[in-house]
Design a protein around this motif. Structure first.
Motif, mmCIF file in Angstrom:
data_model
loop_
_atom_site.group_PDB
_atom_site.id
_atom_site.type_symbol
_atom_site.label_atom_id
_atom_site.label_comp_id
_atom_site.label_asym_id
_atom_site.label_seq_id
_atom_site.Cartn_x
_atom_site.Cartn_y
_atom_site.Cartn_z
ATOM 1 N N PHE A 167 0.828 -1.207 0.000
ATOM 2 C CA PHE A 167 0.000 0.000 0.000
ATOM 3 C C PHE A 167 0.864 1.259 0.000
ATOM 4 O O PHE A 167 0.585 2.216 -0.736
ATOM 5 C CB PHE A 167 -0.923 0.003 1.215
ATOM 6 N N LEU A 168 1.914 1.278 0.825
ATOM 7 C CA LEU A 168 2.799 2.440 0.885
ATOM 8 C C LEU A 168 3.500 2.672 -0.451
ATOM 9 O O LEU A 168 3.629 3.815 -0.916
ATOM 10 C CB LEU A 168 3.837 2.257 1.994
ATOM 11 N N LEU A 169 3.944 1.593 -1.092
ATOM 12 C CA LEU A 169 4.591 1.706 -2.390
ATOM 13 C C LEU A 169 3.616 2.260 -3.432
ATOM 14 O O LEU A 169 3.965 3.141 -4.218
ATOM 15 C CB LEU A 169 5.120 0.344 -2.830
ATOM 16 N N TYR A 170 2.415 1.731 -3.421
ATOM 17 C CA TYR A 170 1.378 2.196 -4.356
ATOM 18 C C TYR A 170 1.091 3.680 -4.146
ATOM 19 O O TYR A 170 0.951 4.443 -5.102
ATOM 20 C CB TYR A 170 0.111 1.368 -4.157
ATOM 21 N N TRP A 171 1.027 4.081 -2.881
ATOM 22 C CA TRP A 171 0.738 5.477 -2.545
ATOM 23 C C TRP A 171 1.857 6.392 -3.022
ATOM 24 O O TRP A 171 1.610 7.435 -3.640
ATOM 25 C CB TRP A 171 0.545 5.590 -1.028
ATOM 26 N N MET A 215 -7.283 0.102 -16.954
ATOM 27 C CA MET A 215 -8.002 -0.374 -15.783
ATOM 28 C C MET A 215 -9.134 -1.322 -16.158
ATOM 29 O O MET A 215 -9.417 -2.286 -15.437
ATOM 30 C CB MET A 215 -8.551 0.806 -14.978
ATOM 31 N N ILE A 216 -9.793 -1.053 -17.299
ATOM 32 C CA ILE A 216 -10.849 -1.965 -17.756
ATOM 33 C C ILE A 216 -10.264 -3.341 -18.069
ATOM 34 O O ILE A 216 -10.803 -4.375 -17.661
ATOM 35 C CB ILE A 216 -11.565 -1.377 -18.982
ATOM 36 N N GLN A 217 -9.151 -3.351 -18.794
ATOM 37 C CA GLN A 217 -8.513 -4.626 -19.135
ATOM 38 C C GLN A 217 -7.990 -5.317 -17.881
ATOM 39 O O GLN A 217 -8.091 -6.550 -17.755
ATOM 40 C CB GLN A 217 -7.365 -4.387 -20.119
ATOM 41 N N PHE A 218 -7.445 -4.533 -16.966
ATOM 42 C CA PHE A 218 -6.914 -5.109 -15.723
ATOM 43 C C PHE A 218 -8.043 -5.695 -14.879
ATOM 44 O O PHE A 218 -7.893 -6.756 -14.265
ATOM 45 C CB PHE A 218 -6.170 -4.036 -14.935
ATOM 46 N N THR A 219 -9.197 -5.004 -14.857
ATOM 47 C CA THR A 219 -10.350 -5.512 -14.109
ATOM 48 C C THR A 219 -10.842 -6.832 -14.708
ATOM 49 O O THR A 219 -11.194 -7.768 -13.975
ATOM 50 C CB THR A 219 -11.485 -4.476 -14.108
ATOM 51 N N ARG A 220 -10.879 -6.910 -16.037
ATOM 52 C CA ARG A 220 -11.270 -8.165 -16.681
ATOM 53 C C ARG A 220 -10.312 -9.294 -16.319
ATOM 54 O O ARG A 220 -10.731 -10.430 -16.074
ATOM 55 C CB ARG A 220 -11.303 -7.974 -18.199
ATOM 56 N N TYR A 221 -9.044 -8.966 -16.255
ATOM 57 C CA TYR A 221 -8.041 -9.959 -15.887
ATOM 58 C C TYR A 221 -8.270 -10.438 -14.460
ATOM 59 O O TYR A 221 -8.204 -11.641 -14.163
ATOM 60 C CB TYR A 221 -6.656 -9.348 -16.044
ATOM 61 N N ARG A 222 -8.547 -9.504 -13.557
ATOM 62 C CA ARG A 222 -8.786 -9.862 -12.167
ATOM 63 C C ARG A 222 -10.017 -10.746 -12.028
ATOM 64 O O ARG A 222 -10.003 -11.744 -11.292
ATOM 65 C CB ARG A 222 -8.965 -8.600 -11.320
ATOM 66 N N VAL A 223 -11.107 -10.358 -12.727
ATOM 67 C CA VAL A 223 -12.343 -11.146 -12.659
ATOM 68 C C VAL A 223 -12.102 -12.560 -13.180
ATOM 69 O O VAL A 223 -12.572 -13.545 -12.598
ATOM 70 C CB VAL A 223 -13.467 -10.453 -13.453
ATOM 71 N N ALA A 224 -11.345 -12.661 -14.283
ATOM 72 C CA ALA A 224 -11.054 -13.987 -14.844
ATOM 73 C C ALA A 224 -10.266 -14.827 -13.852
ATOM 74 O O ALA A 224 -10.517 -16.030 -13.702
ATOM 75 C CB ALA A 224 -10.283 -13.839 -16.150
ATOM 76 N N ARG A 225 -9.322 -14.219 -13.150
ATOM 77 C CA ARG A 225 -8.531 -14.950 -12.158
ATOM 78 C C ARG A 225 -9.410 -15.427 -11.005
ATOM 79 O O ARG A 225 -9.265 -16.541 -10.517
ATOM 80 C CB ARG A 225 -7.412 -14.058 -11.612
ATOM 81 N N ILE A 226 -10.337 -14.547 -10.573
ATOM 82 C CA ILE A 226 -11.213 -14.908 -9.462
ATOM 83 C C ILE A 226 -12.165 -16.032 -9.874
ATOM 84 O O ILE A 226 -12.414 -16.970 -9.109
ATOM 85 C CB ILE A 226 -12.004 -13.669 -8.989
ATOM 86 N N PRO A 239 0.936 -5.421 -11.936
ATOM 87 C CA PRO A 239 0.701 -4.759 -13.229
ATOM 88 C C PRO A 239 0.131 -3.346 -13.082
ATOM 89 O O PRO A 239 0.551 -2.432 -13.793
ATOM 90 C CB PRO A 239 -0.300 -5.700 -13.927
ATOM 91 N N CYS A 240 -0.796 -3.163 -12.148
ATOM 92 C CA CYS A 240 -1.391 -1.842 -11.942
ATOM 93 C C CYS A 240 -0.352 -0.854 -11.413
ATOM 94 O O CYS A 240 -0.262 0.285 -11.887
ATOM 95 C CB CYS A 240 -2.567 -1.946 -10.972
ATOM 96 N N ILE A 241 0.454 -1.295 -10.442
ATOM 97 C CA ILE A 241 1.484 -0.424 -9.873
ATOM 98 C C ILE A 241 2.515 -0.054 -10.930
ATOM 99 O O ILE A 241 2.930 1.109 -11.046
ATOM 100 C CB ILE A 241 2.155 -1.114 -8.669
#
Length: 266
Positions: A167-171, A215-226, A239-241
């Motif tokens: 979280f700190l790195l992302y911030w 972010m749309i593509q990343f969200t699709r990737y996350r949903v597919a993983r879940i 990837p987002c960071i």
């Protein structure tokens, strides 16, 4: 023969720019920070009055708000929003005036390179955002300290340190990218004589569109993983960071090249 060539110390020169920019922000942001801490501390004292606590918890369940609660929470929210907006406005105005406004040519007469100028300004902006983040955390602890600490203690495994560091790195990366994008918008606008605001708005929209597509593509990737029930680890968020870091680095590099050509200091 007297040697007139002196060895450059970029850290010292960057530090001077950092100190100058830091004090510029401090004139406005320091009183605001003190004010928000003072107000939340007063609210904390109010919380010891029966029936006037920020939140009324009973057996870890929320039982309602009274008029005092609403007023206290509303004022605190207004303070947080005001400090955030003031910080963003201050950073934008400082960059604009110092590099593209009336102060630019006076500032650029200093024996400091473009890289040192930018590094000092970016670091001071990031440090102030971090300080304001610390102020916000302290204020939240004043207001909701007991419930927060209670629930953290009740967590079975607590909060793993790796998630805190992530979280700190992302911030920090997000702050760097934010300041660098502001630099880039002003730098691009300086390339034209008319329509500077249109260039800034167009550039900002372009950056936001690119970010939204990712972010749309990343969200699709996350949903597919879940859906596939794969193990979601910290590497899942890299990837987002990295993408935010790339935007920040490209914005910083673009601003540096434009300013270097504009002022020809190096």
């Amino acid at each position: 023969m007297l040697n007139t060539l002196q060895k450059r110390n970029p850290v010292e020169r960057t530090g001077k720019i950092f100190k100058y920019s830091f004090m510029q922000y401090a004139r406005v942001l320091l009183p605001l920070s003190i004010a928000i801490l003072a107000v939340t501390f007063v609210f904390c004292i109010f919380s010891f009055i029966p029936g006037a606590s920020i939140l009324d918890f009973k057996d870890n369940e929320f039982t309602g708000l009274n008029l005092v609660n609403v007023i206290m929470m509303s004022v605190t929210y207004i303070f947080f929003v005001t400090v955030s907006i003031c910080t963003l406005v201050m950073i934008n105005r400082n960059i604009k005036n110092s590099y593209f406004g009336d102060e630019a040519y006076l500032r650029m007469t200093l024996p400091v390179t473009i890289g040192e100028h930018m590094a000092g300004t970016v670091l001071s902006s990031m440090v102030w955002y971090i300080l304001l983040g610390i102020v916000s955390v302290i204020s939240l602890l004043f207001l909701f300290g007991n419930p927060i600490i209670t629930h953290i203690k009740e967590l079975e495994f607590g909060i793993p340190i790796k998630y805190v560091l992530m979280f700190l790195l992302y911030w920090i990366i997000s702050l760097f990218t934010l300041v660098s994008v502001i630099f880039l918008l002003h730098s691009l606008a300086s390339l034209v004589h008319k329509g500077k605001m249109a260039v800034k708005i167009g550039s900002l929209i372009g950056i936001l569109v690119i970010f939204e597509v990712f972010m749309i593509q990343f969200t699709r990737y996350r949903v597919a993983r879940i859906v596939q029930s794969e193990n979601v680890s910290l590497g899942f968020y890299w990837p987002c960071i990295c993408f935010i870091a790339i935007i920040g680095i490209l914005s910083y590099a673009g601003s540096y090249l434009i300013l270097k050509k504009k002022y020809n200091l190096e």
